[in-house]
Design a protein around this motif. Structure first.
Motif, short mmCIF file in Angstrom:
data_model
loop_
_atom_site.label_atom_id
_atom_site.label_comp_id
_atom_site.label_asym_id
_atom_site.label_seq_id
_atom_site.Cartn_x
_atom_site.Cartn_y
_atom_site.Cartn_z
N ARG A 151 0.84 -1.20 0.00
CA ARG A 151 0.00 0.00 0.00
C ARG A 151 0.88 1.26 0.00
N GLU A 152 1.90 1.29 0.86
CA GLU A 152 2.80 2.45 0.92
C GLU A 152 3.56 2.62 -0.39
N SER A 153 3.99 1.52 -0.97
CA SER A 153 4.71 1.58 -2.24
C SER A 153 3.82 2.13 -3.35
N ASN A 154 2.56 1.72 -3.36
CA ASN A 154 1.63 2.22 -4.37
C ASN A 154 1.39 3.72 -4.22
N VAL A 155 1.26 4.19 -2.98
CA VAL A 155 1.08 5.62 -2.74
C VAL A 155 2.32 6.37 -3.20
N GLU A 156 3.48 5.86 -2.86
CA GLU A 156 4.73 6.50 -3.26
C GLU A 156 4.87 6.55 -4.78
N ALA A 157 4.45 5.50 -5.45
CA ALA A 157 4.57 5.43 -6.90
C ALA A 157 3.66 6.43 -7.59
N THR A 158 2.56 6.79 -6.96
CA THR A 158 1.62 7.73 -7.57
C THR A 158 1.92 9.17 -7.21
N THR A 159 2.90 9.40 -6.36
CA THR A 159 3.27 10.75 -5.95
C THR A 159 4.49 11.19 -6.76
N ALA A 160 4.30 12.22 -7.55
CA ALA A 160 5.39 12.72 -8.38
C ALA A 160 5.99 13.96 -7.73
N ASP A 161 7.32 14.02 -7.68
CA ASP A 161 7.96 15.23 -7.16
C ASP A 161 8.09 16.25 -8.29
N ASP A 162 8.52 17.46 -7.96
CA ASP A 162 8.60 18.54 -8.96
C ASP A 162 9.55 18.19 -10.10
N ASP A 163 10.67 17.54 -9.81
CA ASP A 163 11.62 17.18 -10.85
C ASP A 163 11.00 16.21 -11.86
N ALA A 164 10.24 15.24 -11.39
CA ALA A 164 9.60 14.28 -12.29
C ALA A 164 8.57 14.96 -13.17
N VAL A 165 7.79 15.87 -12.58
CA VAL A 165 6.77 16.60 -13.35
C VAL A 165 7.45 17.44 -14.43
N GLU A 166 8.52 18.12 -14.07
CA GLU A 166 9.24 18.95 -15.05
C GLU A 166 9.84 18.10 -16.17
N ALA A 167 10.39 16.95 -15.84
CA ALA A 167 10.96 16.06 -16.85
C ALA A 167 9.88 15.59 -17.82
N LEU A 168 8.70 15.30 -17.32
CA LEU A 168 7.59 14.90 -18.20
C LEU A 168 7.15 16.05 -19.09
#
Length: 78
Positions: free
Chosen positions: A52-69
């Protein structure tokens, strides 16, 4: 919560078709045997919580990931 004392070899019945048997008692834990129909899902609680924690972490994007996308997307034209 129901709290019971059991000895090695003693069993618990859960419903009509799940049997929990005490296999071994050691200083660091208890070994249980669980006999249940294949339709009954049995998991360790800590594994479910970790998933459950891993799934929540996987769906949370940090600012660097959003900018890269955003850099992968073509520029918008009007």
């Amino acid at each position: 919560m129901l709290v019971l004392s059991r000895r090695v070899g003693e069993r618990l019945m859960i419903g009509d078709d799940v049997v929990v048997t005490i296999l071994e008692v050691r200083s660091d834990g208890v070994r249980l045997g669980i006999d249940a129909p294949r339709s009954v899902v049995i998991n360790r609680a800590e594994v479910i919580e970790a998933v459950r924690e891993s799934n929540v972490e996987a769906t949370t994007a940090d600012d660097d990931a959003v900018e890269a996308l955003r850099r992968l997307m073509p520029p918008r034209t009007r």
